[in-house]
Design a protein around this motif. Structure first.
Motif, PDB file in Angstrom:
ATOM      1  N   GLU A   1       0.851  -1.095  -0.138  1.00  0.00           N
ATOM      2  CA  GLU A   1       0.015  -0.072  -0.137  1.00  0.00           C
ATOM      3  C   GLU A   1       0.821   1.245  -0.015  1.00  0.00           C
ATOM      4  O   GLU A   1       2.128   0.974   0.603  1.00  0.00           O
ATOM      5  CB  GLU A   1      -0.852  -0.145   1.186  1.00  0.00           C
ATOM      6  N   PRO A   2       0.400   2.295  -0.697  1.00  0.00           N
ATOM      7  CA  PRO A   2       1.198   3.674  -0.408  1.00  0.00           C
ATOM      8  C   PRO A   2       1.652   3.939   0.979  1.00  0.00           C
ATOM      9  O   PRO A   2       0.704   3.632   1.690  1.00  0.00           O
ATOM     10  CB  PRO A   2       0.351   4.690  -1.108  1.00  0.00           C
ATOM     11  N   PHE A   3       2.618   4.606   1.193  1.00  0.00           N
ATOM     12  CA  PHE A   3       3.015   5.015   2.383  1.00  0.00           C
ATOM     13  C   PHE A   3       3.823   6.475   2.548  1.00  0.00           C
ATOM     14  O   PHE A   3       4.470   6.761   1.377  1.00  0.00           O
ATOM     15  CB  PHE A   3       4.028   4.130   3.276  1.00  0.00           C
ATOM     16  N   GLU A   4       3.509   7.089   3.338  1.00  0.00           N
ATOM     17  CA  GLU A   4       4.023   8.403   3.611  1.00  0.00           C
ATOM     18  C   GLU A   4       5.597   8.446   3.937  1.00  0.00           C
ATOM     19  O   GLU A   4       5.902   7.863   5.043  1.00  0.00           O
ATOM     20  CB  GLU A   4       3.166   9.288   4.562  1.00  0.00           C
ATOM     21  N   ILE A   5       5.995   9.634   3.713  1.00  0.00           N
ATOM     22  CA  ILE A   5       7.474   9.742   3.986  1.00  0.00           C
ATOM     23  C   ILE A   5       7.921  11.243   4.267  1.00  0.00           C
ATOM     24  O   ILE A   5       7.120  12.095   3.851  1.00  0.00           O
ATOM     25  CB  ILE A   5       8.595   8.911   2.868  1.00  0.00           C
ATOM     26  N   HIS A   6       8.543  11.458   5.048  1.00  0.00           N
ATOM     27  CA  HIS A   6       9.020  12.665   5.504  1.00  0.00           C
ATOM     28  C   HIS A   6      10.515  12.775   5.314  1.00  0.00           C
ATOM     29  O   HIS A   6      11.250  12.016   6.143  1.00  0.00           O
ATOM     30  CB  HIS A   6       8.673  13.236   6.989  1.00  0.00           C
TER      31      HIS A   6
ATOM     32  N   GLU B   1       6.814   5.226  -7.648  1.00  0.00           N
ATOM     33  CA  GLU B   1       6.708   6.633  -7.751  1.00  0.00           C
ATOM     34  C   GLU B   1       6.316   7.484  -6.456  1.00  0.00           C
ATOM     35  O   GLU B   1       6.348   6.781  -5.381  1.00  0.00           O
ATOM     36  CB  GLU B   1       5.413   7.191  -8.848  1.00  0.00           C
ATOM     37  N   ILE B   2       6.652   8.534  -6.575  1.00  0.00           N
ATOM     38  CA  ILE B   2       6.547   9.417  -5.132  1.00  0.00           C
ATOM     39  C   ILE B   2       5.742  10.486  -5.568  1.00  0.00           C
ATOM     40  O   ILE B   2       6.276  11.388  -6.549  1.00  0.00           O
ATOM     41  CB  ILE B   2       7.970   9.930  -4.639  1.00  0.00           C
ATOM     42  N   ARG B   3       4.706  10.721  -4.923  1.00  0.00           N
ATOM     43  CA  ARG B   3       4.010  12.002  -4.989  1.00  0.00           C
ATOM     44  C   ARG B   3       4.190  12.928  -3.820  1.00  0.00           C
ATOM     45  O   ARG B   3       3.871  12.607  -2.753  1.00  0.00           O
ATOM     46  CB  ARG B   3       2.450  11.798  -5.020  1.00  0.00           C
ATOM     47  N   PHE B   4       5.074  14.067  -4.171  1.00  0.00           N
ATOM     48  CA  PHE B   4       5.478  14.868  -3.063  1.00  0.00           C
ATOM     49  C   PHE B   4       4.116  15.959  -2.833  1.00  0.00           C
ATOM     50  O   PHE B   4       3.406  16.159  -3.549  1.00  0.00           O
ATOM     51  CB  PHE B   4       6.625  15.662  -3.418  1.00  0.00           C
ATOM     52  N   THR B   5       4.207  16.611  -1.414  1.00  0.00           N
ATOM     53  CA  THR B   5       3.064  17.503  -1.210  1.00  0.00           C
ATOM     54  C   THR B   5       3.231  18.602  -1.987  1.00  0.00           C
ATOM     55  O   THR B   5       2.183  19.387  -1.802  1.00  0.00           O
ATOM     56  CB  THR B   5       3.195  17.672   0.356  1.00  0.00           C
ATOM     57  N   ASP B   6       4.230  19.064  -2.450  1.00  0.00           N
ATOM     58  CA  ASP B   6       4.578  20.173  -3.392  1.00  0.00           C
ATOM     59  C   ASP B   6       3.592  20.155  -4.845  1.00  0.00           C
ATOM     60  O   ASP B   6       3.741  21.106  -5.559  1.00  0.00           O
ATOM     61  CB  ASP B   6       5.850  20.866  -3.587  1.00  0.00           C
TER      62      ASP B   6
ATOM     63  N   ILE C   1      10.871  17.942   2.853  1.00  0.00           N
ATOM     64  CA  ILE C   1       9.931  17.619   1.979  1.00  0.00           C
ATOM     65  C   ILE C   1       9.113  16.284   2.120  1.00  0.00           C
ATOM     66  O   ILE C   1       9.866  15.257   2.713  1.00  0.00           O
ATOM     67  CB  ILE C   1      10.458  17.485   0.550  1.00  0.00           C
ATOM     68  N   ARG C   2       8.031  16.310   2.120  1.00  0.00           N
ATOM     69  CA  ARG C   2       7.114  15.047   2.400  1.00  0.00           C
ATOM     70  C   ARG C   2       6.430  14.429   1.256  1.00  0.00           C
ATOM     71  O   ARG C   2       6.325  15.314   0.119  1.00  0.00           O
ATOM     72  CB  ARG C   2       5.977  15.493   3.469  1.00  0.00           C
ATOM     73  N   GLY C   3       6.152  13.255   1.179  1.00  0.00           N
ATOM     74  CA  GLY C   3       5.407  12.627  -0.001  1.00  0.00           C
ATOM     75  C   GLY C   3       4.741  11.154   0.433  1.00  0.00           C
ATOM     76  O   GLY C   3       4.677  10.837   1.445  1.00  0.00           O
ATOM     77  N   VAL C   4       4.349  10.576  -0.593  1.00  0.00           N
ATOM     78  CA  VAL C   4       3.687   9.158  -0.579  1.00  0.00           C
ATOM     79  C   VAL C   4       4.471   8.538  -1.494  1.00  0.00           C
ATOM     80  O   VAL C   4       4.506   8.617  -2.907  1.00  0.00           O
ATOM     81  CB  VAL C   4       2.323   9.476  -0.860  1.00  0.00           C
ATOM     82  N   TRP C   5       5.107   7.384  -1.098  1.00  0.00           N
ATOM     83  CA  TRP C   5       5.836   6.608  -1.957  1.00  0.00           C
ATOM     84  C   TRP C   5       4.606   5.436  -2.204  1.00  0.00           C
ATOM     85  O   TRP C   5       3.819   4.828  -1.595  1.00  0.00           O
ATOM     86  CB  TRP C   5       6.649   5.496  -1.321  1.00  0.00           C
ATOM     87  N   THR C   6       4.794   4.891  -3.593  1.00  0.00           N
ATOM     88  CA  THR C   6       3.826   3.681  -4.195  1.00  0.00           C
ATOM     89  C   THR C   6       5.019   2.835  -4.604  1.00  0.00           C
ATOM     90  O   THR C   6       5.557   3.334  -5.894  1.00  0.00           O
ATOM     91  CB  THR C   6       2.812   4.177  -4.979  1.00  0.00           C
ATOM     92  N   VAL C   7       4.995   1.585  -4.427  1.00  0.00           N
ATOM     93  CA  VAL C   7       5.855   0.621  -5.094  1.00  0.00           C
ATOM     94  C   VAL C   7       5.369   0.226  -6.035  1.00  0.00           C
ATOM     95  O   VAL C   7       3.931  -0.672  -5.836  1.00  0.00           O
ATOM     96  CB  VAL C   7       6.442  -0.466  -4.010  1.00  0.00           C
ATOM     97  N   LEU C   8       5.302   0.251  -7.629  1.00  0.00           N
ATOM     98  CA  LEU C   8       4.563  -0.528  -8.535  1.00  0.00           C
ATOM     99  C   LEU C   8       5.067  -1.924  -8.975  1.00  0.00           C
ATOM    100  O   LEU C   8       4.316  -2.702  -9.462  1.00  0.00           O
ATOM    101  CB  LEU C   8       4.638   0.616  -9.734  1.00  0.00           C
TER     102      LEU C   8
END
Length: 108
Positions: A39-44, A59-64, A82-89
């Motif tokens: 599942e996607p997980f948050e990273i800081h 892919e990483i979707r950053f909060t910016d 910077i913060r974001g959400v990682w998704t392992v495809l």
């Protein structure tokens, strides 16, 4: 996704390029991180990190609003705070190193 020969991507906080032979050699001594499809997980990122993708995709979707796809042979540097959400495809293996000081530039 097909492998793309030019993987250059750069903002003031995120850089991605195709890993050079020297970058791969240097990264070979770094810490290994592996993940299966999850599942996607948050990273800081509270400090700068560089990583070289050995295999897999994500892919990483950053909060910016920045979205960064990563794949085998990408060399990525992410600057701190910077913060974001990682998704392992696809199951992924990265070799990474945290930077305690100035972020490591991406070699082009």
């Amino acid at each position: 996704m097909n492998d793309q020969p030019d993987r250059t991507f750069s903002t003031d906080r995120i850089q991605r390029a195709r890993a050079t032979t020297d970058a791969k050699r240097q990264a070979a001594t770094w810490t290994k991180w592996e993940s299966g499809m999850t599942e996607p997980f948050e990273i800081h990122y509270d400090r700068a990190v560089s990583f070289c993708v050995v295999e897999g995709r994500g892919e990483i979707r950053f909060t910016d609003g920045t979205q960064l796809d990563i794949q085998r042979d990408d060399f990525v540097t992410i600057h701190p705070e910077i913060r974001g959400v990682w998704t392992v495809l696809e199951p992924i293996t990265n070799l990474y190193m945290w930077h305690d000081t100035k972020p490591m530039p991406v070699k082009r």
